[in-house]
Design a protein around this motif. Sequence first.
Motif, short mmCIF file in Angstrom:
data_model
loop_
_atom_site.label_atom_id
_atom_site.label_comp_id
_atom_site.label_asym_id
_atom_site.label_seq_id
_atom_site.Cartn_x
_atom_site.Cartn_y
_atom_site.Cartn_z
N PHE A 149 -9.50 69.02 80.21
CA PHE A 149 -10.65 68.50 80.96
C PHE A 149 -11.36 69.70 81.57
O PHE A 149 -10.73 70.50 82.27
CB PHE A 149 -10.20 67.53 82.06
N ILE A 150 -12.64 69.83 81.29
CA ILE A 150 -13.44 70.96 81.76
C ILE A 150 -14.53 70.48 82.70
O ILE A 150 -15.25 69.52 82.39
CB ILE A 150 -14.11 71.70 80.58
N TYR A 151 -14.64 71.13 83.86
CA TYR A 151 -15.78 70.91 84.76
C TYR A 151 -16.45 72.27 84.94
O TYR A 151 -15.82 73.22 85.41
CB TYR A 151 -15.32 70.37 86.11
N LEU A 152 -17.72 72.36 84.54
CA LEU A 152 -18.42 73.63 84.64
C LEU A 152 -18.99 73.79 86.05
O LEU A 152 -19.87 73.03 86.47
CB LEU A 152 -19.54 73.72 83.60
N ALA A 192 -20.07 82.75 83.93
CA ALA A 192 -19.91 81.32 84.18
C ALA A 192 -18.55 81.10 84.83
O ALA A 192 -17.65 81.94 84.70
CB ALA A 192 -20.02 80.53 82.89
N ARG A 193 -18.41 79.98 85.53
CA ARG A 193 -17.13 79.62 86.13
C ARG A 193 -16.84 78.17 85.79
O ARG A 193 -17.71 77.31 85.90
CB ARG A 193 -17.14 79.81 87.65
N GLU A 194 -15.60 77.92 85.36
CA GLU A 194 -15.22 76.56 85.00
C GLU A 194 -13.88 76.21 85.61
O GLU A 194 -13.03 77.09 85.85
CB GLU A 194 -15.16 76.38 83.49
N LEU A 195 -13.71 74.93 85.88
CA LEU A 195 -12.42 74.40 86.29
C LEU A 195 -11.80 73.73 85.08
O LEU A 195 -12.40 72.83 84.48
CB LEU A 195 -12.58 73.39 87.42
N TRP A 196 -10.61 74.18 84.70
CA TRP A 196 -9.86 73.56 83.61
C TRP A 196 -8.68 72.81 84.21
O TRP A 196 -7.95 73.33 85.05
CB TRP A 196 -9.35 74.61 82.64
N VAL A 197 -8.51 71.56 83.78
CA VAL A 197 -7.33 70.77 84.13
C VAL A 197 -6.74 70.27 82.83
O VAL A 197 -7.45 69.70 81.99
CB VAL A 197 -7.68 69.59 85.06
N GLY A 198 -5.46 70.49 82.64
CA GLY A 198 -4.84 70.07 81.39
C GLY A 198 -3.36 69.78 81.57
O GLY A 198 -2.77 70.00 82.63
N THR A 199 -2.78 69.27 80.50
CA THR A 199 -1.36 68.93 80.53
C THR A 199 -0.50 70.03 79.94
O THR A 199 0.73 69.90 79.88
CB THR A 199 -1.12 67.62 79.75
#
Length: 206
Positions: A149-152, A192-199
Amino acid sequence: MTLDDDKMPASDAGGTGSDMPAPAALGRMLRQRRKAIGKTMKQVALEAGLTEGFISQIERGLSTPSLISLYNVANALGTSVDTFLSQPPRHEHSMVSHAGERPGYNVATKDRVYELLERGFPGAMLNGCITQIPEGYVSELTNHEGEDFIYLIEGEILYEVDGKDYHLKAGDTLHFPSKLPHRARNIGKGPARELWVGTTRIITED
């Protein structure tokens, strides 16, 4: 472990600054590990979901893998990403993670910074990371288990997922099965900066 480290200043990483070794040193470590367990570059590439040519470039210090690709390579070599850190990552659990207190890691280049977010409790399924992506950066095509899941947060990124392009701007999100081949390209002006959430559990847990 003594390596030719290129330390990231805390002001750049937003934390204490604990980095990967430089490209040549990282490549040498990976090559030594691969030969020690008797695997070919082709075998490692197949297991890591990467090309043999890219593995060769990493070992020669010509390319630097993304953190997730290094995770895949480490798995193929029967070890963990922790093995290639100049300092061990923190294995703490805290439901709160404060800005400015998290260490920043990079993979042999200080312009791509990974700010790993602590897991809130033992056995947590979700893992988080805030990544700073330099202007013009193009990641390698990769895949792995789990979900992404990516949030830019800021900037402009073109994601390719399973052959289809997704143009993300600040505030946009992207959610996909990680087994699909994917890569990212910074097409904006500036980092750029992104938030990554993953399993995917990139860093091992004590």
